[in-house]
Write a protein that holds these residues in place. Structure first.
Motif, short mmCIF file in Angstrom:
data_model
loop_
_atom_site.label_atom_id
_atom_site.label_comp_id
_atom_site.label_asym_id
_atom_site.label_seq_id
_atom_site.Cartn_x
_atom_site.Cartn_y
_atom_site.Cartn_z
N PRO A 137 29.95 47.42 40.50
CA PRO A 137 31.36 47.79 40.64
C PRO A 137 31.81 47.75 42.10
O PRO A 137 31.09 48.22 42.99
N GLY A 138 32.96 47.17 42.32
CA GLY A 138 33.50 47.10 43.68
C GLY A 138 33.04 45.89 44.46
O GLY A 138 33.63 45.54 45.48
N LEU A 139 31.99 45.21 43.96
CA LEU A 139 31.48 44.02 44.64
C LEU A 139 31.36 42.88 43.63
O LEU A 139 32.22 42.01 43.55
N GLY A 140 30.28 42.90 42.86
CA GLY A 140 30.05 41.82 41.90
C GLY A 140 31.11 41.71 40.83
O GLY A 140 31.34 40.63 40.29
N ASP A 141 31.77 42.83 40.50
CA ASP A 141 32.79 42.75 39.45
C ASP A 141 34.04 42.00 39.91
O ASP A 141 34.95 41.74 39.11
N LYS A 142 34.07 41.60 41.18
CA LYS A 142 35.20 40.80 41.66
C LYS A 142 35.21 39.40 41.04
O LYS A 142 36.21 38.69 41.14
N ILE A 143 34.11 38.99 40.40
CA ILE A 143 34.09 37.67 39.75
C ILE A 143 35.12 37.58 38.63
O ILE A 143 35.48 36.49 38.22
N TYR A 144 35.57 38.73 38.14
CA TYR A 144 36.67 38.70 37.16
C TYR A 144 37.89 39.52 37.59
O TYR A 144 38.96 39.40 36.99
N LYS A 145 37.73 40.33 38.63
CA LYS A 145 38.86 41.12 39.12
C LYS A 145 39.62 40.45 40.26
O LYS A 145 40.80 40.72 40.46
N ASP A 146 38.93 39.60 41.00
CA ASP A 146 39.56 38.88 42.12
C ASP A 146 40.26 37.65 41.57
O ASP A 146 39.64 36.63 41.26
N MET A 147 41.59 37.72 41.45
CA MET A 147 42.35 36.63 40.84
C MET A 147 42.36 35.37 41.70
O MET A 147 42.54 34.27 41.18
N ASP A 148 42.16 35.51 43.00
CA ASP A 148 42.05 34.32 43.85
C ASP A 148 40.79 33.53 43.49
O ASP A 148 40.81 32.30 43.40
N PHE A 149 39.69 34.25 43.26
CA PHE A 149 38.44 33.60 42.85
C PHE A 149 38.59 32.98 41.47
O PHE A 149 38.24 31.81 41.26
N VAL A 150 39.10 33.74 40.52
CA VAL A 150 39.28 33.22 39.15
C VAL A 150 40.20 32.01 39.17
O VAL A 150 39.98 31.03 38.45
N GLY A 151 41.23 32.06 40.01
CA GLY A 151 42.19 30.96 40.08
C GLY A 151 41.61 29.66 40.60
O GLY A 151 42.19 28.59 40.38
N GLU A 152 40.48 29.74 41.29
CA GLU A 152 39.85 28.52 41.81
C GLU A 152 39.31 27.63 40.69
O GLU A 152 38.99 26.46 40.93
N PHE A 153 39.22 28.16 39.48
CA PHE A 153 38.67 27.39 38.35
C PHE A 153 39.78 26.78 37.48
O PHE A 153 39.52 26.39 36.35
N LYS A 154 40.98 26.69 38.00
CA LYS A 154 42.09 26.17 37.20
C LYS A 154 42.30 24.68 37.37
O LYS A 154 43.03 24.06 36.60
N ALA A 155 41.70 24.07 38.36
CA ALA A 155 41.78 22.62 38.55
C ALA A 155 40.60 22.20 39.41
O ALA A 155 40.76 21.72 40.53
N LEU A 156 39.41 22.38 38.86
CA LEU A 156 38.18 22.23 39.64
C LEU A 156 37.36 21.05 39.14
O LEU A 156 36.96 21.00 37.97
N VAL A 157 37.13 20.10 40.00
CA VAL A 157 36.33 18.93 39.64
C VAL A 157 34.89 19.36 39.39
O VAL A 157 34.30 20.10 40.19
#
Length: 225
Positions: A137-157
């Motif tokens: 919590p507070g670190l690793g859970d950012k893989i789904y809470k950090d929308m900038d990170f999640v957004g990187e998978f919206k047009a990823l080769v």
């Protein structure tokens, strides 16, 4: 004085029997509760999966399960237990939009389960949703809470593979900025997707030859809401 052990024996036996009966009744109650709630649990999981498929494949309103059998990808009403499955996503007209691919692998704390959207014609990932994670919590859970990170998978080769790089150093459209303080979890997401893609890439039909939608869902169904 000498009769005390004889009195204690029946008492101990009664205690053991009482505990055994209590344990049996508790077990029966737990099984009953589980069986009575199983349909609801199953329905909720199906709904959550459906919502995740539509989330990682923008524009999709219908879906069907696909498995690889006899050297081809085929539609199935229900995959066999533990059988690898992908989900075909389709629009209102039944046109194929892409695959939603379930994948899982080790993270920093425990297994991470996710779903990602993949468009084979463009060879790009168009969405990623973490389905299960016990990362810190507070670190690793950012893989789904950090929308900038999640957004990187919206047009990823995705070819030749996705690469996680230090935040702020991304120079290519197949690279993802790792989350500062959660590098291991970030790289785990990338690794899980790369491994799933490597596993499925040889089993998916050529673009334009994807399985057709076998049954149109009625207008106004949950899928279109």
């Amino acid at each position: 004085m000498t009769s005390a052990p004889k009195d204690q024996a029946p008492s101990s036996l009664r205690l053991v029997l009482t505990l055994a009966v209590a344990g049996l009744l508790s077990g029966i109650a737990i099984i009953g509760i589980y069986e009575s709630t199983l349909p609801t649990i199953t329905a909720n999981k199906a709904r959550e999966l459906r919502e995740a498929v539509f989330k990682v494949l923008p524009g999709v309103t219908q879906m069907q399960a696909l498995v690889y059998r006899n050297d081809e990808l085929v539609v199935v009403p229900e995959p066999d237990k533990d059988e690898p499955v992908v989900y075909g996503g389709y629009d209102d007209e039944g046109q194929f939009m892409g695959y939603a691919v379930p994948a899982a692998g080790p993270g920093f704390q425990d297994t991470i389960a996710l779903l990602y959207g993949y468009k084979p014609g463009e060879q790009i990932v168009v969405g990623m949703e973490v389905l299960e994670s016990r990362e810190t919590p507070g670190l690793g859970d950012k893989i789904y809470k950090d929308m900038d990170f999640v957004g990187e998978f919206k047009a990823l080769v995705i070819e030749p593979e996705i690469v996680a790089v230090k935040k702020g150093t991304k120079t290519s459209n197949n690279q993802v900025d790792a989350i500062t303080g959660a590098t291991i979890s970030s790289k785990a997401i990338v690794r899980i997707i790369n491994e799933a893609h490597a596993s499925w890439s040889g089993q998916l039909p050529s673009p334009g030859s994807e399985p057709a939608l076998e049954q149109q869902e009625p207008a106004g169904s949950e899928a279109g809401q």
